[in-house]
Design an enzyme around this catalytic site. Structure first.
Site, PDB file in Angstrom:
ATOM      1  N   PHE A 331       3.579  -2.583   8.320  1.00 31.21           N
ATOM      2  CA  PHE A 331       2.423  -3.482   8.353  1.00 31.21           C
ATOM      3  C   PHE A 331       2.399  -4.264   9.663  1.00 31.21           C
ATOM      4  CE2 PHE A 331       2.987  -3.004   3.769  1.00 31.21           C
ATOM      5  CZ  PHE A 331       1.681  -2.951   3.300  1.00 31.21           C
ATOM      6  N   ASP A 332       1.223  -4.345  10.264  1.00 27.92           N
ATOM      7  CA  ASP A 332       1.015  -5.353  11.298  1.00 27.92           C
ATOM      8  C   ASP A 332       0.931  -6.692  10.572  1.00 27.92           C
ATOM      9  OD1 ASP A 332       0.301  -6.453  13.871  1.00 27.92           O
ATOM     10  OD2 ASP A 332      -1.729  -6.635  13.069  1.00 27.92           O
TER      11      ASP A 332
END
Length: 640
Positions: A331-332
Site C-alpha cells: 500500500f502507498d
C-alpha cells in the site's frame, strides 16, 4: 453519440435479433422433436413422425451446419461440425429420434450460452443508460435551453434539477445537496456536495437544484471511460481463456479423427456396422469439449460484469485471474491508507486555556498559506474561533512565523524555531513534544517571548476502513502487507503500528523510483499487488503484478495507469475484488474438473460398454449448461 458507444448499441441490437432468431429455431426444433416422439408412441404412420423429426433436423441442424462450413472454409474445425456429424450418423443408423434430441439440446445450450456471454455487453449498455442524452444549459441571460450532452463544452454551466442524473462531469458551481454516486462509484450512502465539489455523469442529484460547471467533455467523462474500460475488458482474453480457446480448436480435430479411428476399430473387432456407427456417433457427442471451452469465459465474463456494476473495473480477465493469486499487497500510505489531508488531532496547552491557545495559533496561522496552517484554521473554525487582527507578522522560512497580538509577540513553529528562541523548556513541555513526535504527529509549538504556551499535533488521518481492510485481507489469504511512503520513518512507523503492519514491512523516506525497486524485490517473493492513487505512483502500479488505483473517479491518469481501478475510495472494495477474483478462480477450477471428469467417464462408457446416444447428449449438453450456470453465480455475488 460517440462512435464506440454507437457500435456497442448496434452490437447489442444485432445480438438481440440473433438471440430471437436462435430462440425461434430452438422452439421449432423442440416442437419437431416433441411432435415426432408423440407420433411415434401413438403408432402414427412413420412418414408423419419422420417429417416432424425432419423439422427438428432442419431448424436445429442447418444453422450449426452453415456455421461449421464457414469455419471449415476458413481453415478451422469447430464443435458445431461434431454435433452435425453425430446427428447425421444417428439418422443413418435409424436413430433419427436420438439425433433430433441431440440437435434440440445443442440448440438450447447454444441459446443459453449466447445469452450468458452477452452479460458484459449488457452491463456496458446499462452504464450507458445512466447518462442522460440531454442537459439543461444555462445561457448568459440565465435562461435554460435543452442541448445534447455531446454538444457541451468545458466551462459551460448546466442546471440539474432534483432527482435528475448529472449529464456530465463537473464541479458544483451553485447550490448544494446530497448526491447518490452509487451508479458510478458503488458508494452505498449519498454524499454531501457543495460549491467546488466534483460530480460525475450518471450520479443522481438529491432534493436540491444545483448548477454544475463542465470540466470534461462527454467523451472524456468518468462514465465514458468506464464504458471504454469494460468494453476493452470484455475483448481482452485472460491466459486461461486463450488456452481454453486454443485447446478447443485443436481438441476438436482430435475428437473427429479419434471417432473415425474408433469406428474402424469397432468394425475390425466384429461389432455390427449399425452398432459401430452408433457408438462412433455417440463418441463424437460425448468427447466434444463444449463444457471445457466454455468453463473459463463463463466465469471470467460474469466476474467482470459483476465487478463493473460495483465500481470495480478490471482491465480484462488477465488482471482478474492474477489478482486472485496475490499473496503480497503493498500500500502507498498517503491518500490510500490515510485520507491524504492533514488534520489537528491533539491540542496540548501549558498553563493557559485551550481556547486561548487556539486563538493565538489561529491568528498567527491566518497569515500563512501552508497546509498545516489551513488545518489549524479549519479545526478552530469548528469551535467558533476566528482569527484576530495581528501585526508585525514575519515568516521564518523552514521554522514557522511570528507576529504581535494585543501588544505581545507570539510565535508558532517547529522544534528548530523553539531551539533558536532560547526559551527555557521544562521537562513536562519537552516530554509532551517528544511524545507527539514519537506518535508521528507534526508538532506546531506556540509560545511568546517568555515561555512555551502549548503545542498542536497534526497528522494525516488513517482511513476508518484501513485497519478492517488489512485484517480481512490477511484472513482471506494474503500472506504479507507492506506499506510504502515518502514520509518520514517516525510518521510511517506510527501509522503502521496503528494498522498492525510489521515494522519490517514499513518502508519510509522513499522516492518514486525507490518504490519501484522495492516492488521489484517483492516480485521475487510472491505475486504482488500495489495499491495507490494512480497519479504519482504510475511507475509502481506498472511494476507490480497487479496495479490497483483507488478513488480514481474523475482521474484519466489513474484509470489508464492501473490494472484494476476503484472509482470510490472505499478500501473495503479491495477485499471484495480479491474475494471475487479468488471465487472466479475456484469456479474455473470446479468447471474444468467437472467438464473433464464427465467427458472422461462418458468416453470410457461409450468405448468399452454401451451408452445410449440420448444419455450421452443429456450428459454433454447438461454438463455445458451446468458450467455456464456455475459461472453465472458470480453475477449475484453479494459479498462483492
Amino acid at each position: 453519440m460517440q462512435n464506440s458507444e454507437a457500435q456497442i448499441l448496434a452490437d447489442l441490437e444485432a445480438e438481440k435479433k440473433q438471440l430471437f432468431f436462435e430462440g425461434v429455431l430452438t422452439v421449432l426444433t423442440g416442437a419437431g422433436l416433441a411432435l415426432g416422439i408423440y407420433l411415434s408412441v401413438t403408432n402414427s404412420p412413420e412418414m408423419f413422425s419422420n417429417s416432424a423429426f425432419l423439422l427438428a433436423y432442419l431448424a436445429g441442424g442447418l444453422p450449426a451446419l452453415f456455421g461449421a462450413l464457414r469455419n471449415l472454409f476458413a481453415g478451422k474445425l469447430d464443435i458445431d461440425l461434431l454435433m452435425v456429424l453425430a446427428a447425421v450418423a444417428a439418422a443413418l443408423v435409424g436413430e433419427v429420434r436420438d439425433g433430433a434430441i441431440l440437435l434440440f439440446l445443442f440448440s438450447l445450450a447454444g441459446l443459453l450460452e449466447a445469452y450468458a456471454m452477452g452479460n458484459t455487453r449488457r452491463a456496458v449498455v446499462a452504464l450507458m443508460d445512466l447518462r442522460p442524452d440531454e442537459a439543461n444549459l444555462e445561457q448568459a441571460d440565465g435562461q435554460l435551453v435543452r442541448v445534447r450532452v455531446e454538444a457541451l463544452e468545458i466551462g459551460q454551466v448546466v442546471v440539474v434539477k432534483a432527482g435528475e442524473r448529472f449529464p456530465i462531469d463537473g464541479v458544483i458551481y451553485r447550490g448544494s445537496g446530497t448526491v447518490d454516486q452509487s451508479p458510478v462509484t458503488g458508494e452505498s450512502i449519498p454524499v454531501d456536495k457543495t460549491v467546488g465539489d466534483e460530480v460525475y455523469a450518471g450520479s443522481v442529484n438529491g432534493h436540491q437544484v444545483v448548477a454544475v460547471k463542465v470540466t470534461a467533455l462527454a467523451s472524456q467523462s468518468t462514465l465514458a471511460r468506464m464504458i471504454a474500460l469494460v468494453t476493452e475488458a470484455q475483448a481482452t482474453r485472460s491466459p486461461s481463456e486463450r488456452f481454453s480457446e486454443w485447446f478447443g480448436s485443436r481438441y476438436t480435430v482430435v475428437v473427429l479423427v479419434g471417432s473415425v479411428l474408433a469406428l474402424v476399430v469397432f468394425i475390425l473387432i466384429g461389432i455390427p456396422y449399425d452398432e459401430a456407427f452408433y457408438k462412433a456417433a455417440t463418441l463424437l457427442v460425448v468427447a466434444s469439449p463444449c463444457a471445457i471451452v466454455i468453463s473459463v469465459p463463463a466465469a471470467v465474463l460474469s466476474a467482470l460484469a459483476s465487478a463493473a456494476r460495483r465500481g470495480m473495473l478490471f482491465k480484462g480477465g488477465s488482471a482478474l485471474e492474477v489478482f486472485g493469486t496475490v499473496d503480497i499487497v503493498a500500500f502507498d500510505k498517503t491518500g490510500t491508507l490515510t485520507l491524504g489531508k492533514m488534520e489537528v488531532v491533539e491540542v496540548v496547552p501549558f498553563g493557559i486555556p485551550e481556547i486561548e491557545l487556539l486563538q493565538i495559533a489561529t491568528s498567527l496561522e491566518a497569515h500563512s498559506e501552508h497546509p498545516l496552517a489551513q488545518s489549524i484554521l479549519t479545526y478552530a473554525s469548528k469551535s467558533g474561533i476566528q482569527p484576530k487582527e495581528i501585526t508585525d507578522t514575519k515568516a521564518l522560512p523552514g521554522k514557522g512565523l511570528e507576529g504581535t497580538l494585543s501588544g505581545t509577540l507570539y510565535f508558532a513553529g517547529n522544534r528548530r524555531l523553539l531551539t533558536e528562541s532560547g526559551l527555557p523548556v521544562s521537562t513536562e513541555v519537552s516530554a509532551e513534544i517528544a511524545r507527539l513526535e514519537a506518535t508521528g504527529r507534526t508538532t506546531i509549538i506556540i509560545g511568546d517571548t517568555k515561555r512555551v504556551l502549548g503545542c498542536i499535533g497534526i497528522a494525516d488521518v488513517v482511513r476508518d476502513t484501513a485497519m478492517e481492510t488489512i485484517a480481512t485481507l490477511k484472513s482471506a489469504g494474503v500472506k504479507r502487507i507492506v506499506m510504502l511512503t515518502g514520509d518520514h520513518s517516525t510518521v510511517a512507523k506510527a501509522i503502521g503500528s496503528e494498522l498492525g503492519i510489521s515494522e519490517s514491512d514499513i518502508f519510509a523516506d522513499l522516492m518514486p523510483e525507490d518504490k519501484v525497486s522495492i516492488i521489484e524485490r517483492l516480485r521475487g517473493e510472491g505475486t504482488v499487488a500495489f495499491v495507490g492513487d494512480g497519479i504519482n505512483d504510475a511507475a509502481a502500479l506498472a511494476t507490480a503484478h497487479v496495479g490497483i488505483a483507488m478513488g480514481v473517479a474523475g482521474s484519466a491518469v489513474a484509470l489508464e495507469a492501473a490494472d484494476v481501478a476503484f472509482l470510490s475510495d472505499d478500501m473495503r472494495k479491495i477485499v471484495r475484488a480479491y474475494r471475487l477474483a479468488k471465487k472466479a478462480q475456484r469456479i474455473i477450477r470446479q468447471n474444468l474438473v467437472f467438464a473433464i471428469g464427465i467427458l472422461s467417464i462418458m468416453v470410457c462408457v461409450t468405448v468399452f460398454f454401451y451408452l445410449p446416444l440420448p444419455l450421452g447428449v443429456i450428459g454433454h449438453e447438461g454438463g455445458t449448461l451446468l458450467v455456464v450456470l456455475n459461472g453465472l453465480r458470480l453475477l449475484f455475488d453479494r459479498r462483492a
